[in-house]
Write an enzyme that holds these catalytic residues in place. Structure first.
Site, short mmCIF file in Angstrom:
data_model
loop_
_atom_site.label_atom_id
_atom_site.label_comp_id
_atom_site.label_asym_id
_atom_site.label_seq_id
_atom_site.Cartn_x
_atom_site.Cartn_y
_atom_site.Cartn_z
CB CYS A 75 7.54 -3.37 -0.53
SG CYS A 75 5.90 -2.64 -0.32
CB CYS A 186 2.22 -4.34 -6.60
SG CYS A 186 1.85 -5.17 -5.04
N1 DGL Z 1 4.03 -5.66 -2.33
C1 DGL Z 1 3.83 -4.28 -2.20
C2 DGL Z 1 4.35 -3.50 -3.42
O1 DGL Z 1 5.24 -3.95 -4.11
C3 DGL Z 1 2.52 -3.72 -1.77
C4 DGL Z 1 1.42 -4.56 -1.31
C5 DGL Z 1 0.61 -3.86 -0.25
O2 DGL Z 1 -0.25 -3.05 -0.59
O3 DGL Z 1 0.91 -4.12 0.91
O4 DGL Z 1 3.90 -2.43 -3.70
#
Ligand code: DGL
Length: 257
Positions: A75, A186
């Protein structure tokens, strides 16, 4: 169990990190993986820094309590908010984060304009601002916060008029600009890569950081003598703070995107 045969923990605010998990399992097929998605608290990208730090630390503690030998923070948002705190708290644990793939995009010969799509929190944070600044002489790095997009993916929206409308509005300012790369900053966004390509309206290379993260995981495990020595194919186990997201987790793991 020998430490090197313990599973690798992979964590995301929700389902997006499954795109990174896929790259990790492709590169390290003999390893066991334990994926925890915190969908009950997603999206992280629109929360405060303090909230994301607290949630990330709790998620990593949860994986550690299950005996993982390494943690991949799949993430970008959680990485930018908390990776240094995690490394301080667990100096001996391999902890691999993910950051927007600005470097390969900016350094690619002939690439002059790079759009980085990411959550508002990732873009606000110092870690990303420094990364973008480090390559501002190689390319025109344009930061594009995408509030709401991870939430759409989290909700299973991979296509259709709502997503198309959102992306067309988002890309409107670039209609008459020449852009070489879109960086998916993301881990939710690779699941809507096709919709992004279609709605951008001009040919553009699209990259994400999942393969680089998987390679970094392999390097770190190798350096610490933690690569599994087993010959059999590894396993993947899904956990989620919203149990109703488990079916979708399996679907995304096998989805063609
Ligand atoms: N998947 C997450 C990232 O790579 C963020 C998604 C969210 O906002 O929860 O930033």
């Amino acid at each position: 169990m020998e430490q090197r045969e313990q599973p690798i923990g992979v964590f995301d605010s929700g389902l997006g990190g499954i795109s990174v998990l896929r790259a990790c399992t492709a590169l390290l097929p003999q390893e066991d993986f334990l994926f925890f998605g915190d969908s009950a608290n997603a999206p992280y990208g629109e929360k405060s820094l303090a909230q994301v730090r607290r949630l990330t630390i709790a998620a990593v503690d949860r994986l550690l309590a299950q005996g993982v030998k390494a943690v991949v923070v799949a993430c970008n948002t959680a990485t930018s908010a908390a990776i240094h705190l995690l490394r301080q708290a667990h100096p001996d644990l391999p902890i691999i984060g993910i950051e927007p793939a600005v470097k390969p995009a900016a350094l690619d010969v002939g690439s002059s304009s790079v759009i980085v799509m990411a959550t508002p929190l990732t873009i606000r944070e110092d870690k990303y601002q420094k990364l973008a600044a480090a390559f501002c002489h190689e390319a025109n790095v344009i930061s594009l916060p995408c509030p709401g997009l991870a939430e759409m993916v989290e909700g299973g929206l991979f296509d259709g008029p709502v997503l198309d409308g959102y992306l067309q509005d988002l890309f409107l300012p670039f209609r008459y600009c020449s852009v070489d790369y879109i960086v998916l900053g993301c881990t939710h966004y690779p699941f809507v890569r096709r919709a992004i390509a279609r709605n951008f309206g001009q040919p553009v290379a699209i990259i994400d950081g999942s393969e680089g993260t998987a390679r970094q995981l392999r390097r770190q495990l190798d350096a610490q003598g933690l690569l599994s020595q087993r010959q059999r194919p590894g396993t993947v186990t899904f956990q989620n703070s919203r149990p109703d997201k488990l079916t979708m987790s399996h679907t995304l793991f096998h989805m063609d995107f």
